[in-house]
Design an enzyme around this catalytic site. Structure first.
Site, short mmCIF file in Angstrom:
data_model
loop_
_atom_site.label_atom_id
_atom_site.label_comp_id
_atom_site.label_asym_id
_atom_site.label_seq_id
_atom_site.Cartn_x
_atom_site.Cartn_y
_atom_site.Cartn_z
N LYS A 70 0.52 -1.49 -0.14
CA LYS A 70 -0.23 -0.16 0.30
C LYS A 70 0.33 1.05 -0.05
O LYS A 70 0.30 2.41 -0.66
CB LYS A 70 -0.91 0.26 1.08
CG LYS A 70 -2.09 -1.34 0.65
CD LYS A 70 -3.18 -0.63 2.21
CE LYS A 70 -4.50 -1.55 2.27
NZ LYS A 70 -5.53 -0.83 3.02
N ASP A 107 -10.20 3.86 1.92
CA ASP A 107 -10.50 3.22 3.14
C ASP A 107 -11.23 4.32 3.83
O ASP A 107 -12.33 4.02 4.25
CB ASP A 107 -9.07 2.69 3.51
CG ASP A 107 -8.92 1.22 2.37
OD1 ASP A 107 -9.19 0.35 2.45
OD2 ASP A 107 -6.69 1.09 2.81
N GLY A 136 -1.58 1.52 10.10
CA GLY A 136 -1.97 1.63 8.69
C GLY A 136 -3.59 1.61 8.67
O GLY A 136 -4.13 3.15 7.84
N ALA A 137 -4.21 1.20 8.77
CA ALA A 137 -5.82 1.51 9.00
C ALA A 137 -6.17 2.55 9.75
O ALA A 137 -7.22 3.43 10.03
CB ALA A 137 -6.65 -0.22 9.67
N GLY A 245 -17.35 -4.21 10.33
CA GLY A 245 -16.06 -4.67 9.95
C GLY A 245 -16.63 -3.88 8.40
O GLY A 245 -16.13 -3.99 7.63
P1 ATR Z 1 -3.01 -2.55 9.77
O1 ATR Z 1 -3.03 -1.78 8.54
O2 ATR Z 1 -4.18 -3.87 10.20
O3 ATR Z 1 -3.50 -1.40 11.04
P2 ATR Z 1 -0.63 -2.63 11.19
O4 ATR Z 1 -0.29 -1.55 10.27
O5 ATR Z 1 -0.17 -3.61 11.34
O6 ATR Z 1 -2.12 -3.09 10.57
O7 ATR Z 1 -1.28 -2.07 12.59
C1 ATR Z 1 -1.76 -3.06 13.89
C2 ATR Z 1 -2.22 -2.42 14.98
O8 ATR Z 1 -2.85 -3.50 15.83
C3 ATR Z 1 -1.62 -1.59 15.64
O9 ATR Z 1 -1.60 -0.52 16.39
C4 ATR Z 1 -1.24 -2.07 16.77
O10 ATR Z 1 -0.50 -1.97 18.00
P3 ATR Z 1 1.06 -2.02 17.69
O11 ATR Z 1 1.31 0.00 17.40
O12 ATR Z 1 1.67 -1.45 19.16
O13 ATR Z 1 1.85 -2.75 17.46
C5 ATR Z 1 -2.25 -3.43 17.50
N1 ATR Z 1 -2.03 -4.89 17.95
C6 ATR Z 1 -1.41 -5.91 17.59
N2 ATR Z 1 -1.70 -6.70 17.87
C7 ATR Z 1 -1.64 -5.82 19.73
C8 ATR Z 1 -2.03 -6.28 20.90
N3 ATR Z 1 -1.48 -7.28 20.81
N4 ATR Z 1 -1.97 -5.46 21.98
C9 ATR Z 1 -2.60 -4.45 21.39
N5 ATR Z 1 -2.97 -3.69 20.34
C10 ATR Z 1 -1.78 -4.29 19.00
#
Ligand code: ATR
Length: 277
Positions: A70, A107, A136-137, A245
């Site tokens: 992306k 998005d 990213g989301a 979602g």
């Molecule tokens: P996306 O593009 O779907 O947003 P991403 O950029 O990988 O995917 O972001 C994932 C999000 O889920 C992040 O905010 C991540 O928190 P961190 O920035 O601390 O990694 C969050 N996330 C994933 N696993 C988590 C967990 N076990 N507890 C809290 N937050 C989590």
């Protein structure tokens, strides 16, 4: 006008096998009796640039772009929409007749369109928006909330510096809240959005305390596997208005389909059933 080719589109990524987009676009093509097709395209980092150059030469009118391409998609495009620049990522490519590549990001549009459809009367300006997650989301969600008139975004992320970075980018409407305090902001929020992967099938459970949720608050989860996440179930029980979602996924595809195939498609119960079935 008779076309001497079938307009094609697809989704470019490294794990597109389970993408719902082919099913969605093919459903709409069938429903509206349009010529075209939409295919999953497995493309690695190393091949991305060559693929984007080649697709327009073989009947592709555009493509969706997903993980992990992306951000790179922006660099590869000849023109980039303002909203894609703001989000820092593209989810849509349009191959123009003159051979140029236009990158857009739908998005954020899909996110607000889903809320507007499923929570009538919803407005970003109804009160503080609590955003969980800063990946990213979250970028797409925050930029569309601000564009839609949000006056305050309460942003909480496990890794606080990522939330601080988004505040730096999106400005003073964003207030960073520590992850351990995330539950405390729900009481003040008119809209609550989970953009983390928590609660997704196969991921960690959603554990933010939800006792602060108030009746009438609009709660949405970007996670759609399962459709009724723990967050949405608990929000339902608290009298909140919940939006799953799947709506964002369907709505982000609307402007893409319209640009590629020339018809603005409907998102309705029949569309949802076709994708879930
Ligand atoms: P996306 O593009 O779907 O947003 P991403 O950029 O990988 O995917 O972001 C994932 C999000 O889920 C992040 O905010 C991540 O928190 P961190 O920035 O601390 O990694 C969050 N996330 C994933 N696993 C988590 C967990 N076990 N507890 C809290 N937050 C989590």
């Amino acid at each position: 006008m008779s076309m001497d080719y079938i307009p094609l589109a697809g989704v470019i990524g490294t794990s597109v096998v389970h993408s719902k987009s082919p099913r969605l676009h093919r459903y709409w093509l069938r429903r509206y009796g349009l010529r075209g097709d939409y295919v999953p395209l497995h493309v690695t980092d190393a091949n991305l640039a060559q693929v984007v150059k080649t697709l327009p030469k073989m009947g592709f009118v555009g493509a969706n772009v997903t993980i992990p391409h992306k951000v790179a998609a922006i660099e590869l495009a000849d023109q980039v929409s303002d909203r894609a620049i703001l989000i820092g990522a593209a989810n849509t490519l349009i191959f123009r007749d003159d051979g140029s590549v236009y990158a857009d990001n739908t998005d954020g549009y899909g996110f607000t369109a889903s809320l507007r459809q499923s929570a009538p009367g919803w407005q970003a300006s109804n009160g503080p928006c609590a955003v969980l997650g800063a990946g990213g989301a979250a970028r797409a969600v925050i930029s569309s909330l601000i564009e839609a008139g949000a006056t305050e975004v309460l942003l909480s992320n496990r890794t606080r510096p990522k939330a601080e970075a988004l505040k730096t980018e999106f400005g003073s409407k964003v207030r960073v809240v520590d992850w351990v305090q995330a539950g405390n902001v729900l009481e003040d929020a008119a809209t609550v959005i989970n953009t983390t992967s928590l609660g997704m099938t196969g991921a960690a459970e959603f554990r933010v305390p939800l006792d602060g949720l108030r009746r009438g608050t609009v709660v949405t989860d970007l996670v759609y596997t399962p459709l009724r996440t723990t967050l949405l179930q608990q929000a339902d029980a608290a009298g909140c208005i919940t939006v799953d979602g799947l709506g964002m996924l369907l709505h982000q595809a609307v402007p893409c389909f319209e640009r590629w195939f020339g018809k603005r498609p409907d998102v309705d119960d029949e569309t949802r059933a076709a994708i879930l079935g």
